[in-house]
Design a protein around this motif. Structure first.
Motif, PDB file in Angstrom:
ATOM      1  N   PRO A 152       0.450  -0.843   0.309  1.00 39.83           N
ATOM      2  CA  PRO A 152      -0.521  -0.521  -0.240  1.00 39.83           C
ATOM      3  C   PRO A 152       0.829   1.162   0.024  1.00 39.83           C
ATOM      4  CG  PRO A 152      -0.969  -1.271   1.574  1.00 39.83           C
ATOM      5  CD  PRO A 152       0.766  -2.036   1.061  1.00 39.83           C
ATOM      6  N   PHE A 153       2.045   1.253   0.914  1.00 42.47           N
ATOM      7  CA  PHE A 153       2.830   2.790   0.728  1.00 42.47           C
ATOM      8  C   PHE A 153       3.832   3.184  -0.806  1.00 42.47           C
ATOM      9  CE2 PHE A 153       3.200   1.189   5.510  1.00 42.47           C
ATOM     10  CZ  PHE A 153       2.709   1.765   5.657  1.00 42.47           C
ATOM     11  N   GLU A 154       4.023   1.257  -1.110  1.00 44.55           N
ATOM     12  CA  GLU A 154       4.110   1.444  -2.548  1.00 44.55           C
ATOM     13  C   GLU A 154       3.523   1.991  -3.808  1.00 44.55           C
ATOM     14  OE1 GLU A 154       6.434  -1.464  -6.038  1.00 44.55           O
ATOM     15  OE2 GLU A 154       6.274  -2.040  -4.131  1.00 44.55           O
ATOM     16  N   LEU A 155       2.124   1.689  -3.566  1.00 43.48           N
ATOM     17  CA  LEU A 155       1.076   2.179  -4.839  1.00 43.48           C
ATOM     18  C   LEU A 155       1.117   3.345  -4.505  1.00 43.48           C
ATOM     19  CD1 LEU A 155      -1.695   0.386  -5.954  1.00 43.48           C
ATOM     20  CD2 LEU A 155      -1.767   2.279  -4.667  1.00 43.48           C
ATOM     21  N   VAL A 156       0.459   4.318  -2.761  1.00 43.02           N
ATOM     22  CA  VAL A 156       0.782   5.705  -3.327  1.00 43.02           C
ATOM     23  C   VAL A 156       1.697   6.795  -3.565  1.00 43.02           C
ATOM     24  CG1 VAL A 156      -0.153   7.173  -1.572  1.00 43.02           C
ATOM     25  CG2 VAL A 156      -1.254   5.234  -1.022  1.00 43.02           C
ATOM     26  N   SER A 173      -0.661  15.341  -1.616  1.00 45.92           N
ATOM     27  CA  SER A 173      -0.179  14.946  -0.617  1.00 45.92           C
ATOM     28  C   SER A 173      -0.604  13.177  -0.879  1.00 45.92           C
ATOM     29  CB  SER A 173      -0.731  15.603   0.291  1.00 45.92           C
ATOM     30  OG  SER A 173      -2.412  15.121   0.532  1.00 45.92           O
ATOM     31  N   ALA A 174      -0.150  12.607  -0.137  1.00 46.70           N
ATOM     32  CA  ALA A 174       0.161  10.861  -0.261  1.00 46.70           C
ATOM     33  C   ALA A 174      -1.464  10.902   0.691  1.00 46.70           C
ATOM     34  CB  ALA A 174       1.034  10.292   1.369  1.00 46.70           C
ATOM     35  N   VAL A 175      -1.901  11.856   1.654  1.00 50.04           N
ATOM     36  CA  VAL A 175      -3.679  11.595   1.980  1.00 50.04           C
ATOM     37  C   VAL A 175      -4.574  11.824   1.405  1.00 50.04           C
ATOM     38  CG1 VAL A 175      -4.601  12.612   3.795  1.00 50.04           C
ATOM     39  CG2 VAL A 175      -2.640  12.476   4.659  1.00 50.04           C
ATOM     40  N   GLN A 176      -3.973  12.642   0.106  1.00 45.64           N
ATOM     41  CA  GLN A 176      -4.850  13.291  -1.418  1.00 45.64           C
ATOM     42  C   GLN A 176      -5.620  11.551  -1.917  1.00 45.64           C
ATOM     43  OE1 GLN A 176      -3.463  16.584  -2.181  1.00 45.64           O
ATOM     44  NE2 GLN A 176      -5.083  17.560  -1.470  1.00 45.64           N
ATOM     45  N   ILE A 177      -4.435  10.954  -2.426  1.00 42.10           N
ATOM     46  CA  ILE A 177      -4.274   9.964  -2.935  1.00 42.10           C
ATOM     47  C   ILE A 177      -4.670   8.968  -2.784  1.00 42.10           C
ATOM     48  CG2 ILE A 177      -2.102   8.463  -3.814  1.00 42.10           C
ATOM     49  CD1 ILE A 177      -0.327  10.711  -4.568  1.00 42.10           C
ATOM     50  N   ARG A 179      -6.064   8.739  -0.006  1.00 39.68           N
ATOM     51  CA  ARG A 179      -8.438   8.872  -0.364  1.00 39.68           C
ATOM     52  C   ARG A 179      -9.211   8.839  -1.252  1.00 39.68           C
ATOM     53  NH1 ARG A 179      -8.157  14.008   1.497  1.00 39.68           N
ATOM     54  NH2 ARG A 179      -8.367  13.860   3.550  1.00 39.68           N
ATOM     55  N   SER A 180      -8.273   8.898  -2.246  1.00 35.78           N
ATOM     56  CA  SER A 180      -8.904   8.824  -3.923  1.00 35.78           C
ATOM     57  C   SER A 180      -8.996   7.203  -3.957  1.00 35.78           C
ATOM     58  CB  SER A 180      -7.452   9.625  -4.694  1.00 35.78           C
ATOM     59  OG  SER A 180      -7.799   9.122  -6.066  1.00 35.78           O
ATOM     60  N   VAL A 181      -7.991   7.279  -3.454  1.00 38.71           N
ATOM     61  CA  VAL A 181      -7.981   5.084  -4.382  1.00 38.71           C
ATOM     62  C   VAL A 181      -9.032   4.580  -3.215  1.00 38.71           C
ATOM     63  CG1 VAL A 181      -5.952   2.907  -3.168  1.00 38.71           C
ATOM     64  CG2 VAL A 181      -5.186   4.918  -4.278  1.00 38.71           C
ATOM     65  N   ALA A 185     -11.953   1.954  -4.730  1.00 39.53           N
ATOM     66  CA  ALA A 185     -11.992   0.282  -4.766  1.00 39.53           C
ATOM     67  C   ALA A 185     -12.128  -0.185  -3.840  1.00 39.53           C
ATOM     68  CB  ALA A 185     -11.118   0.383  -5.729  1.00 39.53           C
ATOM     69  N   GLY A 186     -11.568   0.953  -2.102  1.00 45.74           N
ATOM     70  CA  GLY A 186     -11.745   0.753  -1.558  1.00 45.74           C
ATOM     71  C   GLY A 186     -10.370  -0.152  -0.898  1.00 45.74           C
ATOM     72  N   VAL A 187     -10.047  -0.940   0.127  1.00 43.83           N
ATOM     73  CA  VAL A 187      -9.293  -1.874   0.612  1.00 43.83           C
ATOM     74  C   VAL A 187      -8.663  -2.514  -0.615  1.00 43.83           C
ATOM     75  CG1 VAL A 187      -7.978  -3.226   2.107  1.00 43.83           C
ATOM     76  CG2 VAL A 187     -10.110  -1.838   2.690  1.00 43.83           C
ATOM     77  N   ARG A 188      -9.269  -3.275  -1.178  1.00 52.04           N
ATOM     78  CA  ARG A 188      -8.332  -4.002  -2.590  1.00 52.04           C
ATOM     79  C   ARG A 188      -7.929  -2.692  -3.856  1.00 52.04           C
ATOM     80  NH1 ARG A 188     -13.054  -7.620  -5.082  1.00 52.04           N
ATOM     81  NH2 ARG A 188     -11.033  -8.205  -6.008  1.00 52.04           N
ATOM     82  N   GLY A 189      -8.300  -1.678  -3.848  1.00 50.93           N
ATOM     83  CA  GLY A 189      -7.342  -0.950  -4.755  1.00 50.93           C
ATOM     84  C   GLY A 189      -5.960  -0.504  -3.452  1.00 50.93           C
ATOM     85  N   PHE A 190      -5.459  -0.250  -2.091  1.00 51.88           N
ATOM     86  CA  PHE A 190      -4.041  -0.394  -2.210  1.00 51.88           C
ATOM     87  C   PHE A 190      -3.417  -1.681  -3.036  1.00 51.88           C
ATOM     88  CE2 PHE A 190      -6.667   2.512   0.510  1.00 51.88           C
ATOM     89  CZ  PHE A 190      -6.049   3.710   0.214  1.00 51.88           C
TER      90      PHE A 190
END
Length: 222
Positions: A152-156, A173-177, A179-181, A185-190
């Motif tokens: 998840p950290f790598e994806l963001v 910011s990382a928070v914006q990205i 939140r968008s993810v 798609a929820g948790v699976r998006g990460f």
């Protein structure tokens, strides 16, 4: 020494791996930034791919930060956070699995005693040698667990790195990205693309740790 104040062997392995990861990512992050941008920028049909110098200049000239060098560190704080589980888990898992192989599963995972006895008179290493499949398995599993823990950290982070290609003057910011993810798609998006990551990481870690252990044996290091 720090190791004298930390008695838990697993914690020491985790901290050692994490600190190694932090140092390595701090040194190599600008190069990784350029690499990601070069992979993201798709040249038009018949056009030449952008060179490293051109991409580096493009990143430097973006207006997201007052100082151009800071543009090479988009997502860097998040990388420091993500490298802790990535490197820490990989070293922790590898040391734990190899200790199991040398202990509980030594009958099937360790080299035959006669093969090691022939070299014992000229070696100081105390740890028994493991079979190739055991070394490769321990390395591959350490990469699998490390990739899962840090993905998840790598994806963001990667989305932050390519954000400059869309909006050179914007600071995302990382928070914006994140939140968008989450909204898309929820948790699976990460974890999108994690399976493809396994295809790369598992054999890479298997070969890397296997080579590491063989070199330690070659130089007679425990």
């Amino acid at each position: 020494m720090l190791g004298q104040h930390i008695r838990d062997q697993h914690l020491r392995n985790f901290l050692a791996g994490s600190l190694c990861g932090i140092i390595s990512v701090s040194v190599s992050y600008p190069l990784d930034m350029i690499r990601v941008r070069m992979a993201y920028i798709t040249p038009e049909s018949g056009a030449r791919a952008e060179r490293v110098r051109v991409v580096a200049r493009m990143i430097y000239q973006e207006q997201a930060h007052r100082f151009g060098l800071f543009n090479f560190f988009r997502g860097f704080p998040l990388s420091l956070v993500g490298i802790i589980p990535y490197a820490g888990v990989s070293f922790l898992t590898h040391e734990y699995l190899t200790s199991l192989a040398r202990g509980r599963f030594a009958a099937v995972a360790a080299m035959p005693a006669d093969a090691q006895q022939a070299q014992v008179h000229r070696r100081r290493r105390k740890k028994p040698e493991l079979r190739a499949w055991a070394e490769l398995t321990a390395g591959g599993l350490s990469g699998l667990f490390a990739q899962t823990a840090s993905y998840p950290f790598e994806l963001v982070r990667r989305r932050m790195q390519i954000a400059g290609a869309h909006s050179p003057s914007a600071r995302v910011s990382a928070v914006q990205i994140a939140r968008s993810v989450w909204e898309q798609a929820g948790v699976r998006g990460f974890f999108v693309g994690l399976t493809i990551g396994y295809v790369k990481i598992v054999p890479m870690f298997a070969v890397s740790f296997y080579t590491y252990e063989k070199l330690k044996a070659l130089f007679d290091l425990d």
